[in-house]
Every structure is written in C-alpha cells, then in structure tokens.
Scaffold this motif. Sequence first.
Motif, PDB file in Angstrom:
ATOM      1  N   LEU A 200      37.769  49.787  54.928  1.00  0.00           N
ATOM      2  CA  LEU A 200      36.925  50.740  54.217  1.00  0.00           C
ATOM      3  C   LEU A 200      36.018  50.041  53.214  1.00  0.00           C
ATOM      4  CD1 LEU A 200      39.718  53.323  53.267  1.00  0.00           C
ATOM      5  CD2 LEU A 200      38.406  53.220  55.403  1.00  0.00           C
ATOM      6  N   GLY A 201      34.781  50.484  53.144  1.00  0.00           N
ATOM      7  CA  GLY A 201      33.878  50.088  52.077  1.00  0.00           C
ATOM      8  C   GLY A 201      33.753  51.219  51.077  1.00  0.00           C
ATOM      9  N   GLY A 202      33.226  50.915  49.892  1.00  0.00           N
ATOM     10  CA  GLY A 202      33.045  51.937  48.878  1.00  0.00           C
ATOM     11  C   GLY A 202      33.996  51.824  47.703  1.00  0.00           C
ATOM     12  N   LEU A 203      34.807  50.760  47.664  1.00  0.00           N
ATOM     13  CA  LEU A 203      35.744  50.585  46.564  1.00  0.00           C
ATOM     14  C   LEU A 203      34.977  50.393  45.253  1.00  0.00           C
ATOM     15  CD1 LEU A 203      38.861  50.149  46.040  1.00  0.00           C
ATOM     16  CD2 LEU A 203      38.323  47.703  46.012  1.00  0.00           C
ATOM     17  N   PRO A 204      35.342  51.120  44.190  1.00  0.00           N
ATOM     18  CA  PRO A 204      34.665  50.922  42.894  1.00  0.00           C
ATOM     19  C   PRO A 204      34.771  49.475  42.419  1.00  0.00           C
ATOM     20  CG  PRO A 204      35.999  52.932  42.846  1.00  0.00           C
ATOM     21  CD  PRO A 204      36.329  52.226  44.131  1.00  0.00           C
ATOM     22  N   ASP A 205      33.729  49.002  41.746  1.00  0.00           N
ATOM     23  CA  ASP A 205      33.714  47.620  41.270  1.00  0.00           C
ATOM     24  C   ASP A 205      34.887  47.329  40.347  1.00  0.00           C
ATOM     25  OD1 ASP A 205      31.406  47.115  42.691  1.00  0.00           O
ATOM     26  OD2 ASP A 205      30.063  47.396  40.975  1.00  0.00           O
ATOM     27  N   ALA A 206      35.317  48.319  39.573  1.00  0.00           N
ATOM     28  CA  ALA A 206      36.418  48.121  38.631  1.00  0.00           C
ATOM     29  C   ALA A 206      37.740  47.841  39.327  1.00  0.00           C
ATOM     30  CB  ALA A 206      36.565  49.343  37.725  1.00  0.00           C
ATOM     31  N   LEU A 207      37.807  48.097  40.654  1.00  0.00           N
ATOM     32  CA  LEU A 207      39.024  47.855  41.422  1.00  0.00           C
ATOM     33  C   LEU A 207      38.899  46.648  42.350  1.00  0.00           C
ATOM     34  CD1 LEU A 207      40.035  51.505  42.430  1.00  0.00           C
ATOM     35  CD2 LEU A 207      40.730  50.177  40.422  1.00  0.00           C
ATOM     36  N   ALA A 208      37.836  45.866  42.176  1.00  0.00           N
ATOM     37  CA  ALA A 208      37.555  44.770  43.103  1.00  0.00           C
ATOM     38  C   ALA A 208      38.387  43.532  42.779  1.00  0.00           C
ATOM     39  CB  ALA A 208      36.068  44.435  43.100  1.00  0.00           C
ATOM     40  N   ILE A 209      39.680  43.695  42.806  1.00  0.00           N
ATOM     41  CA  ILE A 209      40.589  42.579  42.580  1.00  0.00           C
ATOM     42  C   ILE A 209      40.564  41.642  43.788  1.00  0.00           C
ATOM     43  CG2 ILE A 209      42.569  43.848  43.544  1.00  0.00           C
ATOM     44  CD1 ILE A 209      44.341  42.480  41.421  1.00  0.00           C
ATOM     45  N   GLY A 210      40.671  40.346  43.554  1.00  0.00           N
ATOM     46  CA  GLY A 210      40.703  39.392  44.664  1.00  0.00           C
ATOM     47  C   GLY A 210      42.014  39.493  45.433  1.00  0.00           C
ATOM     48  N   ARG A 211      42.053  38.907  46.598  1.00  0.00           N
ATOM     49  CA  ARG A 211      43.286  38.927  47.372  1.00  0.00           C
ATOM     50  C   ARG A 211      44.306  37.946  46.785  1.00  0.00           C
ATOM     51  NH1 ARG A 211      41.342  39.517  53.698  1.00  0.00           N
ATOM     52  NH2 ARG A 211      39.744  41.098  53.304  1.00  0.00           N
ATOM     53  N   ARG A 212      45.551  38.145  47.125  1.00  0.00           N
ATOM     54  CA  ARG A 212      46.636  37.298  46.632  1.00  0.00           C
ATOM     55  C   ARG A 212      46.483  35.852  47.122  1.00  0.00           C
ATOM     56  NH1 ARG A 212      51.230  40.210  45.121  1.00  0.00           N
ATOM     57  NH2 ARG A 212      51.054  42.475  45.402  1.00  0.00           N
ATOM     58  N   ALA A 213      47.024  34.935  46.351  1.00  0.00           N
ATOM     59  CA  ALA A 213      47.024  33.537  46.780  1.00  0.00           C
ATOM     60  C   ALA A 213      47.964  33.327  47.957  1.00  0.00           C
ATOM     61  CB  ALA A 213      47.422  32.636  45.619  1.00  0.00           C
ATOM     62  N   SER A 214      49.022  34.137  48.042  1.00  0.00           N
ATOM     63  CA  SER A 214      49.950  34.093  49.179  1.00  0.00           C
ATOM     64  C   SER A 214      50.388  35.518  49.492  1.00  0.00           C
ATOM     65  CB  SER A 214      51.167  33.211  48.859  1.00  0.00           C
ATOM     66  OG  SER A 214      51.842  33.700  47.714  1.00  0.00           O
ATOM     67  N   PRO A 215      50.721  35.823  50.738  1.00  0.00           N
ATOM     68  CA  PRO A 215      51.045  37.195  51.127  1.00  0.00           C
ATOM     69  C   PRO A 215      52.281  37.737  50.416  1.00  0.00           C
ATOM     70  CG  PRO A 215      50.589  35.848  53.062  1.00  0.00           C
ATOM     71  CD  PRO A 215      50.702  34.912  51.905  1.00  0.00           C
ATOM     72  N   ARG A 216      52.265  39.036  50.153  1.00  0.00           N
ATOM     73  CA  ARG A 216      53.440  39.720  49.636  1.00  0.00           C
ATOM     74  C   ARG A 216      54.311  40.129  50.826  1.00  0.00           C
ATOM     75  NH1 ARG A 216      53.587  45.576  47.953  1.00  0.00           N
ATOM     76  NH2 ARG A 216      55.065  45.546  49.667  1.00  0.00           N
ATOM     77  N   PRO A 217      55.572  40.521  50.591  1.00  0.00           N
ATOM     78  CA  PRO A 217      56.430  40.953  51.694  1.00  0.00           C
ATOM     79  C   PRO A 217      55.842  42.180  52.402  1.00  0.00           C
ATOM     80  CG  PRO A 217      57.723  40.494  49.738  1.00  0.00           C
ATOM     81  CD  PRO A 217      56.293  40.466  49.314  1.00  0.00           C
ATOM     82  N   PRO A 218      56.337  42.499  53.593  1.00  0.00           N
ATOM     83  CA  PRO A 218      55.762  43.616  54.355  1.00  0.00           C
ATOM     84  C   PRO A 218      55.742  44.925  53.569  1.00  0.00           C
ATOM     85  CG  PRO A 218      57.234  42.346  55.738  1.00  0.00           C
ATOM     86  CD  PRO A 218      57.396  41.807  54.348  1.00  0.00           C
ATOM     87  N   HIS A 219      54.622  45.598  53.624  1.00  0.00           N
ATOM     88  CA  HIS A 219      54.488  46.928  53.028  1.00  0.00           C
ATOM     89  C   HIS A 219      54.933  47.979  54.040  1.00  0.00           C
ATOM     90  CE1 HIS A 219      51.059  47.568  55.627  1.00  0.00           C
ATOM     91  NE2 HIS A 219      50.495  46.466  55.166  1.00  0.00           N
ATOM     92  N   PRO A 220      55.179  49.213  53.619  1.00  0.00           N
ATOM     93  CA  PRO A 220      55.523  50.275  54.567  1.00  0.00           C
ATOM     94  C   PRO A 220      54.300  50.690  55.383  1.00  0.00           C
ATOM     95  CG  PRO A 220      56.224  50.803  52.318  1.00  0.00           C
ATOM     96  CD  PRO A 220      55.296  49.644  52.227  1.00  0.00           C
TER      97      PRO A 220
END
Length: 233
Positions: free
Chosen positions: A136-156
């Motif tokens: 999806l595009g359209g994320l507000p700039d205030a939420l534009a956090i970069g991606r993690r340096a390493s993956p987190r465990p599986p999400h649901p």
Amino acid sequence: MRDAGETALVVEFGARVDPDLNARVLALDAALAEAAVPGLRETVPTYRSLMIHYDPLVLDRADLCRFVEAGVAGARPRAGGGRRWTLPCCYDPDLAEDIGTVADWAGLSPAGIADLHAQAEYRVYMYGFAPGFAYLGGLPDALAIGRRASPRPPHPANAILIGGGLAAVATVPMPTGWYVVGRTPERLFAPARTETFLIEPGDVLRFAAIDAATFAELDARAARGDIVARRED
C-alpha cells in the motif's frame, strides 16, 4: 521495454512509487487482457512496471511489442483508482505488537499512531511475495519509519504492517522487517472463498479502528466465510 530472459518482457513506466505510473501499468494490464493475445501466458503488475510472460513458440517478440505499443497508446487509466474498501483494524497492543516501538520512534502515543494510520487513504499498488499480500502507498510521513535491521519473529496472519515509507496487509504468518501496528479480522486471501483475493491492485483502502471485543466478533465471522470489510462504491 526490456527482455527478462527469452520468455518475458518488462514494460517500465518510470522509476518511482507513484499512483499515476501505477495507473498506467494497470491500464496496460487491462488492455492486454481484453485483447486476449494468443501466446500471452501471464502478466505481473508492480509499482511502476508490467512483466509479461509469453510463449515465444506462439507469440513472436516483435508482435508482442506491437500489442504493447497499441495497448499503451489506447489504454485509459481509471480516474480516482478502483474499488474503495474500509477494513476494520484493531490497534490494541495485544494485536499490534510493535505499535509501542513505532510510537517511541515517532514521539507519539500508541493512540496517536493508530489515529494517524486510520485517517489515511491507501492505494493498493501490487501483490507481494505471498498470496494476496497487498503493498500500500499513502502512509503518512509521520509514520515513515525505516525497516528493521534484522527481521522480527513471524507475525500472525492479517497483520497490518508499516516500514520503509509504505504499508502492507499481510495474509500469512512470516518473519518480517516491517512493524506490526494493527490487525484486521478480514481475510484478504481465502482459498475456499469465491473471491480468493478480496482486493486487487488499483483499489483504495481505509482502515476503521475497532476494539478487541469487536475484533474477536468479526474474526469469528470471517473464519466462517463472511466478508467483514465494507465496500464503499
């Protein structure tokens, strides 16, 4: 146009994530589908390009290029995007495991993150690497956090993700470098349903905040096969 091996052609419209470029990609995709070109096996739309898989024993590359040029010339991008949907989304920390981390990064409260996310309007640019996984595009700039340096465990399954200036709706559990800020009870990918993929590239999404009790109720309905998202058009 660029070759991708001997059986695929990539038509590029630009080099950025842009709704106008994506609309042109989807317009060409629709034009080729309508033309029912013999030997054309599959098309894969992305943010800004269309990959065309074809059988070179049936469809000559030069002929395919002529179909593409005619499609580009005659295609009419849809104004205002495709169908419009509202997806219920729960931002409760029990279902939005990373919302506190994002809040600390943004200097906001978790409720502020939820409000910003739910106020935005999102364009479905393309499917990702899992069935029905919607970028999806359209994320507000205030939420534009970069991606993690390493993956987190599986999400649901059905997690709502942000990262790298984009948003996504995941459909199956997997490790990720994105941040989970919510979860929808809707199943965007449901193999047993007539509409296996509920949304498609070009559609527009909004999220409606719900509490945990409402999530549990809607999740049970979705598990029975009900569509709990609301189509607005």
